[in-house]
Design a protein around this motif. Sequence first.
Motif, short mmCIF file in Angstrom:
data_model
loop_
_atom_site.label_atom_id
_atom_site.label_comp_id
_atom_site.label_asym_id
_atom_site.label_seq_id
_atom_site.Cartn_x
_atom_site.Cartn_y
_atom_site.Cartn_z
N VAL A 199 0.86 -1.18 0.00
CA VAL A 199 0.00 0.00 0.00
C VAL A 199 0.90 1.23 0.00
O VAL A 199 1.74 1.40 0.89
CB VAL A 199 -0.94 0.02 1.23
CG1 VAL A 199 -1.76 1.30 1.25
CG2 VAL A 199 -1.85 -1.21 1.22
N LEU A 200 0.72 2.07 -1.03
CA LEU A 200 1.52 3.31 -1.16
C LEU A 200 3.02 3.02 -1.06
O LEU A 200 3.78 3.74 -0.43
CB LEU A 200 1.10 4.33 -0.09
CG LEU A 200 -0.36 4.81 -0.14
CD1 LEU A 200 -0.65 5.75 1.01
CD2 LEU A 200 -0.64 5.49 -1.48
N GLY A 201 3.41 1.92 -1.70
CA GLY A 201 4.83 1.60 -1.75
C GLY A 201 5.35 0.89 -0.52
O GLY A 201 6.52 0.51 -0.48
N GLN A 202 4.51 0.70 0.48
CA GLN A 202 4.94 0.05 1.71
C GLN A 202 4.43 -1.40 1.74
O GLN A 202 3.27 -1.66 1.42
CB GLN A 202 4.40 0.80 2.93
CG GLN A 202 4.89 2.23 3.03
CD GLN A 202 6.39 2.31 3.27
OE1 GLN A 202 6.94 1.54 4.04
NE2 GLN A 202 7.04 3.25 2.58
N THR A 203 5.30 -2.33 2.13
CA THR A 203 4.91 -3.73 2.24
C THR A 203 4.09 -3.93 3.50
O THR A 203 4.58 -3.70 4.61
CB THR A 203 6.15 -4.64 2.27
OG1 THR A 203 6.90 -4.46 1.06
CG2 THR A 203 5.73 -6.10 2.38
N MET A 204 2.83 -4.33 3.33
CA MET A 204 1.94 -4.51 4.47
C MET A 204 1.96 -5.95 4.98
O MET A 204 1.83 -6.20 6.17
CB MET A 204 0.50 -4.14 4.08
CG MET A 204 0.38 -2.72 3.50
SD MET A 204 0.96 -1.45 4.67
CE MET A 204 -0.30 -1.58 5.93
N THR A 205 2.10 -6.90 4.05
CA THR A 205 2.19 -8.32 4.44
C THR A 205 3.30 -8.97 3.63
O THR A 205 3.46 -8.70 2.44
CB THR A 205 0.87 -9.06 4.16
OG1 THR A 205 0.54 -8.96 2.77
CG2 THR A 205 -0.27 -8.51 5.00
N GLU A 206 4.08 -9.81 4.25
CA GLU A 206 5.15 -10.52 3.57
C GLU A 206 4.60 -11.75 2.85
O GLU A 206 3.71 -12.43 3.36
CB GLU A 206 6.23 -10.95 4.57
CG GLU A 206 6.94 -9.80 5.26
CD GLU A 206 7.83 -9.02 4.30
OE1 GLU A 206 8.19 -9.59 3.25
OE2 GLU A 206 8.14 -7.86 4.60
N ALA A 207 5.14 -12.03 1.66
CA ALA A 207 4.72 -13.22 0.92
C ALA A 207 5.40 -14.45 1.50
O ALA A 207 6.60 -14.42 1.81
CB ALA A 207 5.09 -13.06 -0.56
N GLU A 208 4.64 -15.50 1.67
CA GLU A 208 5.21 -16.76 2.12
C GLU A 208 5.77 -17.52 0.92
O GLU A 208 5.29 -17.37 -0.21
CB GLU A 208 4.14 -17.61 2.82
CG GLU A 208 3.59 -16.98 4.08
CD GLU A 208 2.60 -17.89 4.77
OE1 GLU A 208 2.60 -19.10 4.46
OE2 GLU A 208 1.83 -17.38 5.60
N PRO A 209 6.78 -18.35 1.12
CA PRO A 209 7.36 -19.11 0.00
C PRO A 209 6.41 -20.19 -0.48
O PRO A 209 5.57 -20.68 0.29
CB PRO A 209 8.63 -19.71 0.60
CG PRO A 209 8.35 -19.80 2.06
CD PRO A 209 7.49 -18.61 2.39
N PRO A 210 6.51 -20.58 -1.76
CA PRO A 210 5.68 -21.68 -2.26
C PRO A 210 5.97 -22.96 -1.49
O PRO A 210 7.09 -23.19 -1.04
CB PRO A 210 6.11 -21.81 -3.73
CG PRO A 210 6.69 -20.48 -4.08
CD PRO A 210 7.35 -19.98 -2.82
#
Length: 294
Positions: A199-210
């Motif tokens: 959101v607005l260039g800020q990471t709100m949630t980290e992606a989990e690995p496959p």
Amino acid sequence: MDPRVNTARGLLSLTLATLAIALVGGCAGDGAAQATHPASPAERPETAGMELCWWIVGDSGEGGVAINALLEPYEARPVPLSWRAVEAWHANGLRVMTVPIDDVPSLRRSLMPVGAVQTQWLGQATRWTEIARGPTLAAPMVIGTDSGPLSLAAGGHLKLAMRCWSTASAWSAEANGPTVGALQVEIAPVFTPAPARRVLGQTMTEAEPPLMFSRLGLESTLLGEEAILIIAEGPGESSARRSVRGPEDTDLPTLGEAILVPERGEARGGRRVVVVLTPSVTRAFRLLATDSVR
């Protein structure tokens, strides 16, 4: 197979629009898949690699013959795969078999695919490459597996992934001749969680690995004589139901349905995606001698 990845929680997208399905190329390659018929063995490139095709089929093919009946002769053939892995796939609603390359065009005609046949040359895909993809989950989903129900988070998607590379077979075509080339292939189901949310260039949630279903990994050395065919079992087919579901779980989709059946229910018309992997190998595999150190 990565030993660190040993569980699964449940780029080529599948969408259903009226009676036709369009498959869009994803991480398997930069270009979109070609809507063409598969090349004959004589027309395939001399370089080693894998050709990927998708067919969309209904419950019956030519002459109204059931799809299962048309595939039955090939299911009875021995496959160059671990029988334990093949049985594990079958228990999770995924059927895998081999088809002589010369039989592929006639089998395609008898299955009567809906719409254009989608074909893409992958070559030697040494990194895990998506070969089929289920829909992105709009809400959490529970699927039935042979080890019990499995919850998958919203925003993720299931897929089949493959990697392959050229190698040498264990024999030569003639005495004292060069070793015949082969293609080493690995295939596994994977769940890819939702991507990171920004959101607005800020990471709100980290992606989990496959997360890979490593127990369902298939490995084989192909000599360029047979294609691998993968199809989901339909909702009315009982082997996966007996293996993965109790009476209270009769409505859960199998892993195979979640990846290769675009829509469930009466509206889908029995349509399933058929994945066909056709190897091309070098006729002679030679190791080049290195120059001696001077």
